[in-house]
Design a protein around this motif. Structure first.
Motif, PDB file in Angstrom:
ATOM      1  N   LEU A   6       0.827  -1.205   0.000  1.00 49.86           N
ATOM      2  CA  LEU A   6       0.000   0.000   0.000  1.00 49.86           C
ATOM      3  C   LEU A   6       0.860   1.253   0.000  1.00 49.86           C
ATOM      4  O   LEU A   6       0.557   2.231  -0.705  1.00 49.86           O
ATOM      5  N   LEU A   7       1.949   1.234   0.759  1.00 47.98           N
ATOM      6  CA  LEU A   7       2.853   2.390   0.788  1.00 47.98           C
ATOM      7  C   LEU A   7       3.472   2.619  -0.588  1.00 47.98           C
ATOM      8  O   LEU A   7       3.577   3.764  -1.047  1.00 47.98           O
ATOM      9  N   ALA A   8       3.891   1.550  -1.253  1.00 53.08           N
ATOM     10  CA  ALA A   8       4.443   1.684  -2.603  1.00 53.08           C
ATOM     11  C   ALA A   8       3.399   2.274  -3.563  1.00 53.08           C
ATOM     12  O   ALA A   8       3.720   3.121  -4.406  1.00 53.08           O
ATOM     13  N   LEU A   9       2.151   1.839  -3.427  1.00 49.35           N
ATOM     14  CA  LEU A   9       1.084   2.368  -4.281  1.00 49.35           C
ATOM     15  C   LEU A   9       0.829   3.847  -3.998  1.00 49.35           C
ATOM     16  O   LEU A   9       0.647   4.646  -4.923  1.00 49.35           O
ATOM     17  N   LEU A  10       0.827   4.222  -2.719  1.00 49.11           N
ATOM     18  CA  LEU A  10       0.563   5.619  -2.361  1.00 49.11           C
ATOM     19  C   LEU A  10       1.670   6.530  -2.867  1.00 49.11           C
ATOM     20  O   LEU A  10       1.417   7.589  -3.443  1.00 49.11           O
ATOM     21  N   TRP A  11       2.916   6.139  -2.607  1.00 51.56           N
ATOM     22  CA  TRP A  11       4.028   6.977  -3.050  1.00 51.56           C
ATOM     23  C   TRP A  11       4.197   6.927  -4.575  1.00 51.56           C
ATOM     24  O   TRP A  11       4.494   7.937  -5.205  1.00 51.56           O
ATOM     25  N   GLY A  12       4.005   5.757  -5.164  1.00 47.46           N
ATOM     26  CA  GLY A  12       4.174   5.654  -6.612  1.00 47.46           C
ATOM     27  C   GLY A  12       3.112   6.404  -7.387  1.00 47.46           C
ATOM     28  O   GLY A  12       3.381   6.973  -8.455  1.00 47.46           O
ATOM     29  N   SER A  13       1.876   6.436  -6.875  1.00 44.38           N
ATOM     30  CA  SER A  13       0.795   7.132  -7.571  1.00 44.38           C
ATOM     31  C   SER A  13       0.818   8.639  -7.339  1.00 44.38           C
ATOM     32  O   SER A  13       0.103   9.384  -8.023  1.00 44.38           O
ATOM     33  N   SER A  14       1.628   9.102  -6.389  1.00 43.50           N
ATOM     34  CA  SER A  14       1.647  10.534  -6.075  1.00 43.50           C
ATOM     35  C   SER A  14       2.087  11.375  -7.275  1.00 43.50           C
ATOM     36  O   SER A  14       1.641  12.519  -7.426  1.00 43.50           O
ATOM     37  N   LEU A  66      10.024  -0.360  -5.358  1.00 44.30           N
ATOM     38  CA  LEU A  66       8.732  -0.523  -6.018  1.00 44.30           C
ATOM     39  C   LEU A  66       8.136   0.792  -6.493  1.00 44.30           C
ATOM     40  O   LEU A  66       7.360   0.827  -7.446  1.00 44.30           O
ATOM     41  N   VAL A  67       8.471   1.891  -5.829  1.00 42.73           N
ATOM     42  CA  VAL A  67       7.858   3.183  -6.138  1.00 42.73           C
ATOM     43  C   VAL A  67       8.052   3.590  -7.601  1.00 42.73           C
ATOM     44  O   VAL A  67       7.086   3.983  -8.272  1.00 42.73           O
ATOM     45  N   PRO A  68       9.271   3.514  -8.175  1.00 41.86           N
ATOM     46  CA  PRO A  68       9.420   3.897  -9.591  1.00 41.86           C
ATOM     47  C   PRO A  68       8.590   3.020 -10.524  1.00 41.86           C
ATOM     48  O   PRO A  68       8.049   3.506 -11.523  1.00 41.86           O
ATOM     49  N   VAL A  69       8.496   1.734 -10.200  1.00 48.58           N
ATOM     50  CA  VAL A  69       7.705   0.827 -11.039  1.00 48.58           C
ATOM     51  C   VAL A  69       6.240   1.229 -11.020  1.00 48.58           C
ATOM     52  O   VAL A  69       5.576   1.312 -12.063  1.00 48.58           O
ATOM     53  N   THR A 101       0.593  11.871   1.310  1.00 49.08           N
ATOM     54  CA  THR A 101       1.456  12.685   2.170  1.00 49.08           C
ATOM     55  C   THR A 101       1.236  12.374   3.638  1.00 49.08           C
ATOM     56  O   THR A 101       2.194  12.202   4.384  1.00 49.08           O
ATOM     57  N   GLY A 102      -0.020  12.277   4.086  1.00 56.46           N
ATOM     58  CA  GLY A 102      -0.303  12.042   5.493  1.00 56.46           C
ATOM     59  C   GLY A 102      -0.256  10.588   5.894  1.00 56.46           C
ATOM     60  O   GLY A 102       0.586  10.169   6.693  1.00 56.46           O
ATOM     61  N   LEU A 103      -1.165   9.770   5.324  1.00 55.06           N
ATOM     62  CA  LEU A 103      -1.242   8.355   5.692  1.00 55.06           C
ATOM     63  C   LEU A 103       0.054   7.614   5.368  1.00 55.06           C
ATOM     64  O   LEU A 103       0.448   6.691   6.085  1.00 55.06           O
ATOM     65  N   ALA A 104       0.733   8.003   4.291  1.00 49.41           N
ATOM     66  CA  ALA A 104       1.971   7.315   3.899  1.00 49.41           C
ATOM     67  C   ALA A 104       3.019   7.396   5.008  1.00 49.41           C
ATOM     68  O   ALA A 104       3.753   6.433   5.248  1.00 49.41           O
TER      69      ALA A 104
END
Length: 327
Positions: free
Chosen positions: A11-19, A249-252, A224-227
């Protein structure tokens, strides 16, 4: 890693990657300074509420707040602004891959600035490979990938993140502040800095379409917050070294989300350059799998103890290196 922590990790990778895609969409109705102010306010509201509920005390002395303000400048305000300006003329996927090099830049700066991070052959090779990958991603010979200025702004954001992390390790981590207190204080300081800077930056009449409103809400509240909450929970449960692996995972995710929702092209140099950056980062951090020991090697004796665990130091930072970031 337990199933709940694995879920938090993904979930963290999805949140940061989608930002990065959320930034791109938010810019359709907001100027970069308006976008940054909105996401900081929302993120600070989330963390401030959690800190209040948990009764986590914030820093109190002026010297500490001075360090927190500088950490906020390099870790939030400057990179958020540079990303927002950069994504006006370059893709979300490219921005995500460039920011994915932040741990590599952090390692380089820490090696140069901290006596506890000496240079080694492994680090030098990994850094050289990683920076070659960054050049491939930027591809200054190919003007169809967006403006070079926009890509350099995104790379500048990665440099700013790295400076912020090294600053935190040098001046704030030794103080032993609770991670939630540090994160909340940093976002509150970032809001104050952005409020002061906003009148001097470009401004336009906002165009709050439903698409823009949803994007900025997701960006501020979740990415920004939940991450931050997820990241610090992972540090507490699995250690900083394991938690920082989310950077792979974030760049992917950034490339996939940009291609799926923004119709951004996935070019060969973006893929190859991103893989080279990750390879260099993995080698520099000694994360790549090692060859199995030779069968002729002598067996371990009974006196051999367990492997040395990852030790997390004050402020949630790993004693080896914390590759945290905030997009």
């Amino acid at each position: 890693m337990s199933n709940p922590n694995l879920l938090r990790f993904v979930l963290l990778a999805l949140l940061w990657g989608s930002s990065f895609a959320l930034i791109k969409v938010s810019l359709e109705g907001l100027s970069p300074s308006q976008l940054v102010l909105a996401r900081l306010l929302l993120g600070a509201a989330v963390l401030g509420s959690i800190a209040l509920i948990r009764r986590v005390p914030l820093p109190r002395t002026r010297p500490v707040w001075g360090h927190v303000a500088l950490a906020a400048l390099f870790g939030n305000v400057l990179p958020f602004l540079l990303l927002s300006y950069g994504e006006q003329s370059t893709g979300a996927g490219i921005a995500g891959v460039l920011i994915g090099g932040t741990p590599l830049l952090t390692l380089a700066l820490a090696t140069a600035a901290l006596t506890t991070e000496p240079a080694t052959g492994r680090k030098t090779i990994g850094l050289a490979v990683g920076f070659a990958g960054i050049v491939l991603v930027i591809a200054p010979w190919n003007s169809t990938l967006g403006s070079l200025g926009g890509q350099l702004a995104c790379f500048g954001a990665a440099v700013s993140y790295a400076v912020g992390f090294v600053y935190v390790r040098r001046f704030l981590s030794p103080l032993g502040l609770a991670p939630l207190a540090l994160a909340t204080g940093q976002l509150l300081a970032a809001v104050a800095l952005q409020v002061v800077a906003t009148p001097f930056l470009a401004w336009r009449s906002p165009d709050p379409t439903p698409r823009v409103i949803v994007s900025i809400l997701l960006l501020g509240v979740l990415s920004t917050g939940l991450a931050y909450v997820l990241y610090f929970r992972l540090i507490g449960d699995t250690g900083a070294t394991t938690a920082s692996a989310v950077n792979y995972l974030v760049p992917v995710v950034a490339v996939l989300v940009g291609a799926a929702f923004l119709d951004e092209p996935v070019t060969w140099n973006l893929v190859v350059g991103g893989l080279v950056v990750l390879l260099g980062m993995g080698h520099a951090e000694n994360r790549l799998p090692r060859r199995r020991a030779s069968r002729s090697a002598p067996p371990a004796t009974a006196a051999t103890g367990p492997a040395t665990p990852d030790v997390t130091g004050p402020g949630g930072q790993s004693s080896q290196r914390a590759g945290s970031r905030s997009c």
